[in-house]
Design a protein around this motif. Structure first.
Motif, PDB file in Angstrom:
ATOM      1  N   ASP A  59       0.971  -1.308   0.152  1.00  0.00           N
ATOM      2  CA  ASP A  59      -0.133  -0.002   0.130  1.00  0.00           C
ATOM      3  C   ASP A  59       0.884   1.272  -0.176  1.00  0.00           C
ATOM      4  O   ASP A  59       0.578   2.351  -0.937  1.00  0.00           O
ATOM      5  CB  ASP A  59      -1.086  -0.139   1.141  1.00  0.00           C
ATOM      6  N   ARG A  93       3.149   7.262  -6.666  1.00  0.00           N
ATOM      7  CA  ARG A  93       2.135   8.492  -7.305  1.00  0.00           C
ATOM      8  C   ARG A  93       2.955   9.643  -6.760  1.00  0.00           C
ATOM      9  O   ARG A  93       2.600  10.641  -7.134  1.00  0.00           O
ATOM     10  CB  ARG A  93       0.859   8.144  -6.946  1.00  0.00           C
ATOM     11  N   TRP A 132      -1.978  11.278  -6.440  1.00  0.00           N
ATOM     12  CA  TRP A 132      -2.563  10.274  -5.190  1.00  0.00           C
ATOM     13  C   TRP A 132      -4.093  10.253  -5.520  1.00  0.00           C
ATOM     14  O   TRP A 132      -4.638   9.110  -5.262  1.00  0.00           O
ATOM     15  CB  TRP A 132      -2.296  10.783  -3.915  1.00  0.00           C
ATOM     16  N   ARG A 187      -6.031   9.972  -7.949  1.00  0.00           N
ATOM     17  CA  ARG A 187      -6.299   8.908  -8.893  1.00  0.00           C
ATOM     18  C   ARG A 187      -5.848   7.551  -8.659  1.00  0.00           C
ATOM     19  O   ARG A 187      -6.177   6.614  -9.376  1.00  0.00           O
ATOM     20  CB  ARG A 187      -5.519   9.196 -10.392  1.00  0.00           C
ATOM     21  N   SER A 188      -5.650   7.303  -7.243  1.00  0.00           N
ATOM     22  CA  SER A 188      -5.265   6.023  -6.877  1.00  0.00           C
ATOM     23  C   SER A 188      -6.542   5.218  -6.522  1.00  0.00           C
ATOM     24  O   SER A 188      -7.708   5.907  -6.027  1.00  0.00           O
ATOM     25  CB  SER A 188      -4.540   5.888  -5.461  1.00  0.00           C
ATOM     26  N   ASP A 189      -6.703   3.801  -7.018  1.00  0.00           N
ATOM     27  CA  ASP A 189      -8.007   3.070  -6.999  1.00  0.00           C
ATOM     28  C   ASP A 189      -7.893   1.891  -6.236  1.00  0.00           C
ATOM     29  O   ASP A 189      -8.592   1.063  -6.330  1.00  0.00           O
ATOM     30  CB  ASP A 189      -8.597   3.107  -8.225  1.00  0.00           C
ATOM     31  N   SER A 190      -6.874   1.698  -5.496  1.00  0.00           N
ATOM     32  CA  SER A 190      -6.693   0.577  -4.597  1.00  0.00           C
ATOM     33  C   SER A 190      -7.401   0.663  -3.362  1.00  0.00           C
ATOM     34  O   SER A 190      -7.726   1.624  -3.024  1.00  0.00           O
ATOM     35  CB  SER A 190      -5.050   0.384  -4.505  1.00  0.00           C
ATOM     36  N   TYR A 191      -7.391  -0.618  -2.768  1.00  0.00           N
ATOM     37  CA  TYR A 191      -8.249  -0.666  -1.754  1.00  0.00           C
ATOM     38  C   TYR A 191      -8.076  -1.898  -0.841  1.00  0.00           C
ATOM     39  O   TYR A 191      -7.369  -2.750  -1.191  1.00  0.00           O
ATOM     40  CB  TYR A 191      -9.916  -0.846  -2.147  1.00  0.00           C
ATOM     41  N   GLY A 198      -6.093  -1.451  -7.659  1.00  0.00           N
ATOM     42  CA  GLY A 198      -7.172  -1.123  -8.690  1.00  0.00           C
ATOM     43  C   GLY A 198      -6.456  -1.036 -10.117  1.00  0.00           C
ATOM     44  O   GLY A 198      -5.124  -0.870 -10.260  1.00  0.00           O
ATOM     45  N   LYS A 200      -6.312   1.521 -12.156  1.00  0.00           N
ATOM     46  CA  LYS A 200      -5.306   2.270 -12.635  1.00  0.00           C
ATOM     47  C   LYS A 200      -4.129   2.130 -11.849  1.00  0.00           C
ATOM     48  O   LYS A 200      -2.877   2.637 -12.454  1.00  0.00           O
ATOM     49  CB  LYS A 200      -6.031   3.509 -12.186  1.00  0.00           C
ATOM     50  N   ASP A 201      -3.956   1.589 -10.753  1.00  0.00           N
ATOM     51  CA  ASP A 201      -2.732   1.711  -9.867  1.00  0.00           C
ATOM     52  C   ASP A 201      -2.008   0.525 -10.488  1.00  0.00           C
ATOM     53  O   ASP A 201      -0.671   0.540 -10.729  1.00  0.00           O
ATOM     54  CB  ASP A 201      -2.994   1.366  -8.483  1.00  0.00           C
ATOM     55  N   SER A 226      -5.706   0.166 -18.862  1.00  0.00           N
ATOM     56  CA  SER A 226      -6.860   0.932 -18.145  1.00  0.00           C
ATOM     57  C   SER A 226      -5.898   2.131 -18.194  1.00  0.00           C
ATOM     58  O   SER A 226      -4.834   2.216 -17.698  1.00  0.00           O
ATOM     59  CB  SER A 226      -7.161   0.567 -16.812  1.00  0.00           C
TER      60      SER A 226
END
Length: 212
Positions: free
Chosen positions: A13, A20, A26, A28-32, A42, A44-45, A210
């Motif tokens: 993480d 970025r 940051w 635009r980050s799409d992780s989770y 995600g 994008k990441d 993506s």
């Protein structure tokens, strides 16, 4: 033989967060985080991470921040090759010097999986001699017996180490060892391929496209 257990991958993480930093992207980050606590990249990441990975070591510094820990049990002859990798690696091993006489010697303590039957039969005599010396050492605590154990011990003796390293180091190991003649390296490279996002971040195989 080689056995890899208790694998743990850490800091993906924060490594992705740092990736970025150069473009202040940051938002635009799409992780989770998944319900099981794992960190999911995600689209994008993942695409950004892949592009940085393939741009070269100067651009993929974030991979040095993805840490891996595991218990590895392997023969001494394999550890001698593993010890080539000194950068960004740490290992705590079981002690041959201090604990060589702590348990009974058995054939299962050695890697014999590729021995011919005749050699394996001879190996049983070596193990028997080691056990004879061990028992005598426990009675006498003689340094001569201790040296006999240390100097007779075959390179097929299995040692366990708790190792830490990072994804950048794993890239170097994978491409240097994936075609090696030792079967242990093939098992180790299979383990590398099993790590989270190894296909994209270690092997450099392109994910689905993506926007990043």
């Amino acid at each position: 033989m080689i056995c890899i257990e208790k694998t743990k991958v850490m800091n993906l993480d924060m490594a992705m967060h740092g990736a970025r930093n150069p473009m202040n992207s940051w938002a635009r980050s799409d992780s989770y985080y998944a319900p099981d606590g794992s960190y999911v990249l995600g689209p994008k990441d993942l695409d950004l991470a892949f592009r940085l990975r393939t741009a070269g070591s100067d651009h993929r510094k974030f991979l040095r921040m993805v840490f891996v820990a595991a218990d590895v049990t392997a023969p001494i002859y394999w550890w001698k090759e593993y010890d080539t990798y000194k950068v960004a690696t740490v290992a705590n091993s079981t002690s041959t010097m201090h604990k060589i006489a702590a348990k009974e010697f058995s054939l299962v303590d050695f890697s014999t999986d590729h021995m011919t039957p005749a050699t394996k039969a001879y190996m049983e005599t070596v193990v028997g001699k080691l056990e004879e010396i061990r028992k005598h050492y426990l009675e006498t605590r003689s340094k001569d017996d201790w040296y006999d154990l240390i100097q007779l011990l075959p390179e097929s003796y299995n040692q366990t180490r708790t190792c830490t390293l990072n994804y950048e180091t794993l890239i170097n190991i994978y491409y240097a060892r994936k075609d090696h003649k030792l079967a242990e390296w093939h098992t180790y490279c299979d383990w590398i391929r099993s790590l989270p996002y190894a296909r994209e971040l270690i092997l450099g195989e392109k994910p689905e496209a993506s926007e990043a």
